[in-house]
Scaffold this motif. Sequence first.
Motif, PDB file in Angstrom:
ATOM      1  N   GLU A  53       1.285  -8.642   1.557  1.00  0.00           N
ATOM      2  CA  GLU A  53       0.889  -9.688   2.306  1.00  0.00           C
ATOM      3  C   GLU A  53      -0.638  -9.647   2.481  1.00  0.00           C
ATOM      4  O   GLU A  53      -1.445  -8.888   2.540  1.00  0.00           O
ATOM      5  N   GLY A  54      -1.116 -10.979   2.115  1.00  0.00           N
ATOM      6  CA  GLY A  54      -2.537 -11.215   1.956  1.00  0.00           C
ATOM      7  C   GLY A  54      -3.239 -10.734   0.848  1.00  0.00           C
ATOM      8  O   GLY A  54      -4.511 -10.663   1.143  1.00  0.00           O
ATOM      9  N   CYS A  55      -2.620 -10.325  -0.166  1.00  0.00           N
ATOM     10  CA  CYS A  55      -3.685  -9.753  -1.117  1.00  0.00           C
ATOM     11  C   CYS A  55      -3.568 -10.850  -2.216  1.00  0.00           C
ATOM     12  O   CYS A  55      -2.870 -11.976  -2.211  1.00  0.00           O
ATOM     13  N   LYS A  56      -4.755 -10.585  -3.013  1.00  0.00           N
ATOM     14  CA  LYS A  56      -5.301 -11.526  -4.074  1.00  0.00           C
ATOM     15  C   LYS A  56      -4.656 -11.198  -5.433  1.00  0.00           C
ATOM     16  O   LYS A  56      -4.848  -9.706  -5.754  1.00  0.00           O
ATOM     17  N   PHE A  57      -3.849 -11.910  -6.171  1.00  0.00           N
ATOM     18  CA  PHE A  57      -3.166 -11.790  -7.303  1.00  0.00           C
ATOM     19  C   PHE A  57      -4.017 -12.080  -8.304  1.00  0.00           C
ATOM     20  O   PHE A  57      -4.351 -13.387  -8.655  1.00  0.00           O
ATOM     21  N   MET A  58      -4.137 -11.176  -9.379  1.00  0.00           N
ATOM     22  CA  MET A  58      -4.711 -11.727 -10.490  1.00  0.00           C
ATOM     23  C   MET A  58      -3.914 -12.254 -11.817  1.00  0.00           C
ATOM     24  O   MET A  58      -2.580 -11.977 -11.272  1.00  0.00           O
ATOM     25  N   GLN A  72      -9.013  -1.142   3.550  1.00  0.00           N
ATOM     26  CA  GLN A  72      -9.574  -1.933   2.618  1.00  0.00           C
ATOM     27  C   GLN A  72     -10.730  -1.494   1.739  1.00  0.00           C
ATOM     28  O   GLN A  72     -11.243  -2.024   0.870  1.00  0.00           O
ATOM     29  N   ASN A  73     -10.643  -0.137   1.866  1.00  0.00           N
ATOM     30  CA  ASN A  73     -11.676   0.499   0.702  1.00  0.00           C
ATOM     31  C   ASN A  73     -10.528   1.221  -0.394  1.00  0.00           C
ATOM     32  O   ASN A  73     -11.257   1.914  -1.349  1.00  0.00           O
ATOM     33  N   VAL A  74      -9.452   0.851  -0.479  1.00  0.00           N
ATOM     34  CA  VAL A  74      -8.532   1.128  -1.548  1.00  0.00           C
ATOM     35  C   VAL A  74      -8.303   0.390  -2.701  1.00  0.00           C
ATOM     36  O   VAL A  74      -8.173  -0.984  -2.252  1.00  0.00           O
ATOM     37  N   THR A  75      -8.543   0.651  -3.776  1.00  0.00           N
ATOM     38  CA  THR A  75      -8.355  -0.305  -4.850  1.00  0.00           C
ATOM     39  C   THR A  75      -6.911  -0.035  -5.868  1.00  0.00           C
ATOM     40  O   THR A  75      -6.356   0.940  -5.392  1.00  0.00           O
ATOM     41  N   HIS A  76      -6.954  -0.759  -6.997  1.00  0.00           N
ATOM     42  CA  HIS A  76      -5.801  -0.189  -7.779  1.00  0.00           C
ATOM     43  C   HIS A  76      -5.812   1.109  -8.340  1.00  0.00           C
ATOM     44  O   HIS A  76      -4.810   1.968  -8.747  1.00  0.00           O
ATOM     45  N   VAL A  77      -7.035   1.768  -8.366  1.00  0.00           N
ATOM     46  CA  VAL A  77      -7.264   3.229  -8.600  1.00  0.00           C
ATOM     47  C   VAL A  77      -6.670   4.130  -7.746  1.00  0.00           C
ATOM     48  O   VAL A  77      -5.971   5.097  -8.003  1.00  0.00           O
ATOM     49  N   GLY A  78      -6.754   3.892  -6.376  1.00  0.00           N
ATOM     50  CA  GLY A  78      -6.222   4.646  -5.478  1.00  0.00           C
ATOM     51  C   GLY A  78      -4.829   4.524  -5.478  1.00  0.00           C
ATOM     52  O   GLY A  78      -3.969   5.457  -5.143  1.00  0.00           O
ATOM     53  N   VAL A  79      -4.294   3.494  -5.741  1.00  0.00           N
ATOM     54  CA  VAL A  79      -2.862   3.291  -5.680  1.00  0.00           C
ATOM     55  C   VAL A  79      -2.090   4.045  -6.749  1.00  0.00           C
ATOM     56  O   VAL A  79      -1.059   4.539  -6.567  1.00  0.00           O
ATOM     57  N   SER A 127      -0.451  -4.315   2.218  1.00  0.00           N
ATOM     58  CA  SER A 127      -0.768  -5.711   2.677  1.00  0.00           C
ATOM     59  C   SER A 127      -2.434  -5.645   3.169  1.00  0.00           C
ATOM     60  O   SER A 127      -2.933  -4.722   3.797  1.00  0.00           O
ATOM     61  N   TYR A 128      -2.892  -6.500   2.869  1.00  0.00           N
ATOM     62  CA  TYR A 128      -4.471  -6.925   3.110  1.00  0.00           C
ATOM     63  C   TYR A 128      -5.269  -5.629   2.469  1.00  0.00           C
ATOM     64  O   TYR A 128      -6.255  -5.090   3.360  1.00  0.00           O
ATOM     65  N   CYS A 129      -4.826  -5.310   1.431  1.00  0.00           N
ATOM     66  CA  CYS A 129      -5.630  -4.072   0.768  1.00  0.00           C
ATOM     67  C   CYS A 129      -6.292  -4.010  -0.268  1.00  0.00           C
ATOM     68  O   CYS A 129      -7.373  -4.064  -0.315  1.00  0.00           O
ATOM     69  N   CYS A 130      -5.855  -4.552  -1.430  1.00  0.00           N
ATOM     70  CA  CYS A 130      -6.646  -4.605  -2.625  1.00  0.00           C
ATOM     71  C   CYS A 130      -6.187  -5.648  -3.622  1.00  0.00           C
ATOM     72  O   CYS A 130      -4.975  -6.107  -3.318  1.00  0.00           O
TER      73      CYS A 130
END
Length: 695
Positions: free
Chosen positions: A333-338, A285-292, A308-311
């Motif tokens: 899974e469980g992600c919020k899509f902008m 949960q400490n990973v964002t699109h920057v880490g991806v 899943s359940y990440c960012c």
Amino acid sequence: MAMAAHTHLPKRRRVSPATATATATEGAVAVAPLDSLADELLFLVLDRVAAADPRALKSFALASRACRDAESRHRRVLRPYRADLLRAALARYPSASRLDLTLCPRVPDSALALASAPLPSLRAVDLSRSRGFGAHGLAALAAACPGLADLDLSNGVELGDAAAAEVARARGLRRLCLSRCKPITDMGLGCIAVGCPDLREITLNWCLGITDLGVQFLALKCKKLTTLSLSYTMISKDCLPAIMKLPNLEVLSLVGCVGIDDDALGSLENECSKSLQVLDMSNCQNVTHVGVSSVVKAMPNLLELNLSYCCHVTPSMGKYFQMIPKLQTLKLEGCKFMADGVKYIGISCVALRELSLSKCSGVTDTDLSFAVSRLKNLLKLDITCNRNITDVSLAAITSSCPSLISLKMESCSHVSSEGLRMIGKWCRHLEELDITDSDLDDEGLKALSGCSKLSSLKIGICTRISDEGLIHIGKSCPELRDIDLYRSGAISDEGVIQIAQGCPMLESINLSYCTEITDLSLAALSKCAKLNTLEIRGCLSVSSAGLSEIATGCRLLAKLDIKKCFAINDVGMLFLSQFSHSLRQINLSYCSVTDIGLLSLSSICGLQSMTIIHLASITPNGLMAALMVCGGLRKVKLHTAFRYMMPPHMLKVVEARGCVFQWIDKPFQVDQERCDIWKQQSQDVLVPLPSCRII
């Protein structure tokens, strides 16, 4: 029966003329057919027998000495019920290559001193559900099995560095699982790294004593690693460069690693792993699109990625996926899509074969329709609990992805019955379909019957379906193995009988709270010889007569839920104890079972889990006797009242054998709501994450 089958096989033993003459003149007895068969042919016969009914091999072995010897040479997997039988089992089956001790809750060190002579054929040992052993037992195991290549010590919560040092003596290990061995530290892992340089797979999930130093040393010594699982460990960025240098690493699991964040992944900028194919970073949960973005740059050949359940999924993150053009599986899974997040997945991941958007928020018809229109190779799609999508999305899915073999869309409540019919019309290759809690009706089931390759169908909480629609499934889907009809209240015997007759491969059926079914349904299901899971909770018209049919006909039954089947009594338990030797899990809460039935049930050697809440006729003495007899129990759910009625020292004896008690303080509740009323009430309190289904 096995001997009768052999009479149709040609006799291949050559008999000399002299012997033939002597036989004709003296009436000598013909040579037994088994002696004339090569082991390869005989083992093929025994494989067929075991596939139909594993217990039939025991009957075969009792037919004659030749049969016993043949069965002894044939068996490759041993699953003893008790650890004290281990030595005798290995002596009888010297060709066994795999030892599965998961049915033995307690295995002492003395039991692992398998034999005085080495056992070169034994290559795999599973102790993942056993306790009671330590370093001494593992030392004896390593010494007795010089060819040991696969060892599973999961859940060894008492195993520490001393035990790890003994494991290191098995120098030929290729696969090692140490999940939840929390006392093991870097010292123990270092011993394994030095002693087992040929390791290919190692699992260290929940090994909280492992740090970056231990992982770095492992990566230095075990260069042949292909699979490394470090989920829920305390690692940080310091060990990632060493991991990335593993030349053969293909699978890396970092689930729930709180030390893995954007900064840690940013350290990979100068690293590149061309071998890595599968990466699981779910619940980081400490990973964002920057880490991806750092991940996709460092791992260009990824085939599977789990975030899943990440960012949050942003358009920029969707663009990053273009850097991994070979990506075939993406789980979010469980992600919020902008806005437009789903669209860019369609643009960037054209090679996708599997996409999971289960329990996501922000997924709209427009975005999903655009994405699937670009994913022409998609075979598996999961959109469970996406409550904003409608028939528009389903029309795009069915028209753009006709090759789908798996579609999961439980609780997509805005999809209409007309929309669901499109699935059967266009997706004829489906093998797995989950439309639980939907607007499905009989016309929809009729359309779905066109999916003749269906092996799994979940249509629970579909209150509009009836026998009329289910009959179409039974007639057209002969490969069906799993069907869920949970709380589909209009289903009765007629529909279930058609399923039983038309789906001979059926392995699992859930009829919980289908209140119209009776013993006639169970009698029909008893003809499904491969049935291993039966859930009939709350089926008030089912009795011991129907259960006895199941027990005698379904010898592979392993899981049984008969909660609130008030007409099931001791008679049903007696039949289970006599015929259901494969039973592992049972829930008999609220049934009319007494001490007699419970005691007979406890004679099943492999029984591992029992839920026995609100059995009015059970006494503390009867319950204690059953618990003492049933030596293989691992988990028992009991009402809290019994906790203070049974002698504490007796409970400790049962716990010492590896059994865990779960004390439940629920009020006695008999009344059941109608399925439609229950569904409405459940929707009023439904929480979309992490699960959409209330049981």
